[in-house]
Design an enzyme around this catalytic site. Structure first.
Site, PDB file in Angstrom:
ATOM      1  N   MET A  12     -19.585 -13.077 -11.714  1.00 44.85           N
ATOM      2  CA  MET A  12     -18.477 -13.291 -12.655  1.00 44.85           C
ATOM      3  C   MET A  12     -17.547 -14.407 -12.207  1.00 44.85           C
ATOM      4  SD  MET A  12     -18.284 -11.911 -15.483  1.00 44.85           S
ATOM      5  CE  MET A  12     -16.605 -11.805 -16.037  1.00 44.85           C
ATOM      6  N   LYS A 188     -12.147   0.089 -21.488  1.00 41.94           N
ATOM      7  CA  LYS A 188     -13.362  -0.404 -20.835  1.00 41.94           C
ATOM      8  C   LYS A 188     -13.739   0.509 -19.671  1.00 41.94           C
ATOM      9  CE  LYS A 188     -15.800  -4.465 -19.243  1.00 41.94           C
ATOM     10  NZ  LYS A 188     -15.761  -5.649 -18.380  1.00 41.94           N
TER      11      LYS A 188
HETATM   12  P1  NAD Z   1     -21.073  -9.725  -7.514  1.00 42.52           P
HETATM   13  O1  NAD Z   1     -21.793  -8.630  -6.797  1.00 42.52           O
HETATM   14  O2  NAD Z   1     -21.909 -10.770  -8.194  1.00 42.52           O
HETATM   15  O3  NAD Z   1     -20.101 -10.473  -6.495  1.00 42.52           O
HETATM   16  C1  NAD Z   1     -19.151  -9.758  -5.753  1.00 42.52           C
HETATM   17  C2  NAD Z   1     -19.151 -10.255  -4.316  1.00 42.52           C
HETATM   18  O4  NAD Z   1     -20.384  -9.884  -3.677  1.00 42.52           O
HETATM   19  C3  NAD Z   1     -19.070 -11.777  -4.187  1.00 42.52           C
HETATM   20  O5  NAD Z   1     -18.256 -12.078  -3.090  1.00 42.52           O
HETATM   21  C4  NAD Z   1     -20.498 -12.179  -3.949  1.00 42.52           C
HETATM   22  O6  NAD Z   1     -20.648 -13.391  -3.290  1.00 42.52           O
HETATM   23  C5  NAD Z   1     -20.987 -11.028  -3.113  1.00 42.52           C
HETATM   24  N1  NAD Z   1     -22.459 -10.915  -3.201  1.00 42.52           N
HETATM   25  C6  NAD Z   1     -23.190 -10.781  -4.335  1.00 42.52           C
HETATM   26  N2  NAD Z   1     -24.508 -10.726  -4.015  1.00 42.52           N
HETATM   27  C7  NAD Z   1     -24.586 -10.823  -2.666  1.00 42.52           C
HETATM   28  C8  NAD Z   1     -25.663 -10.831  -1.726  1.00 42.52           C
HETATM   29  N3  NAD Z   1     -26.941 -10.714  -2.135  1.00 42.52           N
HETATM   30  N4  NAD Z   1     -25.374 -10.934  -0.416  1.00 42.52           N
HETATM   31  C9  NAD Z   1     -24.104 -11.062   0.009  1.00 42.52           C
HETATM   32  N5  NAD Z   1     -23.029 -11.047  -0.825  1.00 42.52           N
HETATM   33  C10 NAD Z   1     -23.277 -10.934  -2.132  1.00 42.52           C
HETATM   34  O7  NAD Z   1     -20.038  -9.025  -8.516  1.00 42.52           O
HETATM   35  P2  NAD Z   1     -19.689  -9.388 -10.026  1.00 42.52           P
HETATM   36  O8  NAD Z   1     -20.753  -8.874 -10.897  1.00 42.52           O
HETATM   37  O9  NAD Z   1     -19.318 -10.812 -10.085  1.00 42.52           O
HETATM   38  O10 NAD Z   1     -18.413  -8.476 -10.259  1.00 42.52           O
HETATM   39  C11 NAD Z   1     -17.093  -8.829  -9.817  1.00 42.52           C
HETATM   40  C12 NAD Z   1     -16.098  -7.946 -10.552  1.00 42.52           C
HETATM   41  O11 NAD Z   1     -16.165  -8.261 -11.941  1.00 42.52           O
HETATM   42  C13 NAD Z   1     -16.379  -6.440 -10.457  1.00 42.52           C
HETATM   43  O12 NAD Z   1     -15.173  -5.730 -10.477  1.00 42.52           O
HETATM   44  C14 NAD Z   1     -17.160  -6.153 -11.717  1.00 42.52           C
HETATM   45  O13 NAD Z   1     -17.047  -4.801 -12.117  1.00 42.52           O
HETATM   46  C15 NAD Z   1     -16.435  -7.077 -12.694  1.00 42.52           C
HETATM   47  N6  NAD Z   1     -17.206  -7.471 -13.862  1.00 42.52           N
HETATM   48  C16 NAD Z   1     -18.493  -7.898 -13.741  1.00 42.52           C
HETATM   49  C17 NAD Z   1     -19.199  -8.275 -14.868  1.00 42.52           C
HETATM   50  C18 NAD Z   1     -20.607  -8.784 -14.789  1.00 42.52           C
HETATM   51  O14 NAD Z   1     -21.256  -8.912 -15.826  1.00 42.52           O
HETATM   52  N7  NAD Z   1     -21.115  -9.143 -13.625  1.00 42.52           N
HETATM   53  C19 NAD Z   1     -18.569  -8.192 -16.130  1.00 42.52           C
HETATM   54  C20 NAD Z   1     -17.240  -7.781 -16.208  1.00 42.52           C
HETATM   55  C21 NAD Z   1     -16.565  -7.419 -15.060  1.00 42.52           C
END
Ligand code: NAD
Length: 311
Positions: A12, A188
């Site tokens: 995101m 949500k």
């Molecule tokens: P994400 O898991 O993609 O990222 C979150 C963190 O984890 C980041 O710092 C990322 O670099 C790290 N990360 C991800 N994969 C990794 C790996 N393989 N190894 C090491 N680190 C890793 O999370 P997101 O989906 O971007 O969600 C962030 C926030 O946004 C959350 O609160 C989520 O609920 C919310 N959100 C997400 C979405 C969606 O569609 N992804 C939609 C609306 C809200």
């Protein structure tokens, strides 16, 4: 010029950050995943959409390497990583007295947790219908369209709210200023607190879950508890409308073929955000003397599964 940081630039954060950067703003991605940061700096952020793949040139840094302060910091870590991220940014001098700290993470109670670290008048809340996925370090997958609603957490009018809204709309993020962001956040969170744990515990897609003839009997008590707890916190939710929204996600043509994000986190060996959804509802319920046995149980079941799957 507004200096903008996306703190937590996974799926995101990278989507929001890349859109704002492409609109010509000064954007830095801050993330704790070294391979991701390195890939973005070496090759740019690779964005794959339904129709094409393109590169966005955008700087990325680890929190320990942050220099200078930002006017707007958008927190998009997972909920459990957010306080640590803000502490690190504060220690690095990245937050000045007017910095707007906005989050659009899923879950409840972020404003209260943030306000223990920075003044409450610097905290802004948003709820988003945009989605995003990670393909690998430096690579994201973007599908569909979305929207954003935002407001200062204490409800006060603020020029910064207007500025952030303008930035989001310049970036094509379809943003509007809300006069009751908590209602949208709780709505949500209700959807997430129902479908995320149930599909995760049952290891079912949304369609498979909804196909059970008694699905409504499983969903309704969870919604009822959330509506009661929200009411005690002065948030009016419409339980029937929320049930309708949840059931609208069941068909294969809508979201039925998907597993919710909690399922993806759990079965990929990552901790879930359950403590910020059902767990937070239980916590608020205890504070207001409202029993929440269904949300308590869903929280426990997810924690039991985390014990099995998170290595
Ligand atoms: P994400 O898991 O993609 O990222 C979150 C963190 O984890 C980041 O710092 C990322 O670099 C790290 N990360 C991800 N994969 C990794 C790996 N393989 N190894 C090491 N680190 C890793 O999370 P997101 O989906 O971007 O969600 C962030 C926030 O946004 C959350 O609160 C989520 O609920 C919310 N959100 C997400 C979405 C969606 O569609 N992804 C939609 C609306 C809200």
């Amino acid at each position: 010029m507004t200096k903008i940081a996306i703190a937590g630039a996974g799926a995101m954060g990278s989507r929001i950050g890349s859109y704002i950067k492409q609109a010509g703003y000064d954007v830095t991605l801050i993330d704790t995943w070294p391979d991701h940061v390195q890939a973005i700096n070496n090759k740019g952020l690779e964005v794959q959409t339904e129709t094409n793949t393109y590169i966005v040139d955008i700087p990325a840094v680890l929190p320990k390497d942050v220099t200078g302060a930002f006017d707007l910091i958008i927190i998009l870590t997972k909920s459990m990583q957010s306080e640590e991220m803000i502490h690190q940014l504060k220690d690095k001098g990245a937050i000045h007295q007017d910095t707007a700290i906005l989050t659009m993470m899923n879950g409840l109670g972020h404003d209260e947790r943030f306000a223990k670290i920075v003044p409450r008048e610097q905290v802004f809340l948003a709820v988003t219908m945009w989605t995003a996925g990670m393909r690998g370090p430096g690579q994201i997958l973007l599908e569909g369209q979305g929207s954003i609603e935002l407001q200062r957490a204490d409800g006060q009018a603020d020029q910064r709210t207007e500025t952030i809204n303008q930035i989001f709309n310049d970036a094509g993020l379809n943003s509007k200023i809300s006069d009751n962001v908590f209602q949208s956040i709780w709505s949500k969170a209700t959807l997430n607190s129902v479908l995320n744990p149930l599909c995760s515990i049952l290891n079912k897609t949304i369609y498979e879950f909804g196909s059970y003839e008694h699905a409504r009997a499983m969903v309704t008590p969870v919604i009822d508890e959330i509506v009661a707890v929200a009411k005690a916190r002065n948030v009016e939710l419409d339980g029937a409308a929320l049930l309708e929204k949840i059931e609208a996600a069941y068909p294969k043509e809508t979201q039925g073929l998907h597993y919710p994000s909690m399922h993806q986190d759990l079965y990929n060996g990552r901790y879930t955000e359950v403590d910020y959804l059902n767990g937070q509802i239980s916590k608020y319920g205890r504070e207001a003397n409202i029993p929440t046995p269904n949300n308590d149980m869903l929280t426990h079941l997810i924690h039991q599964l985390e014990m099995r799957y998170v290595k």
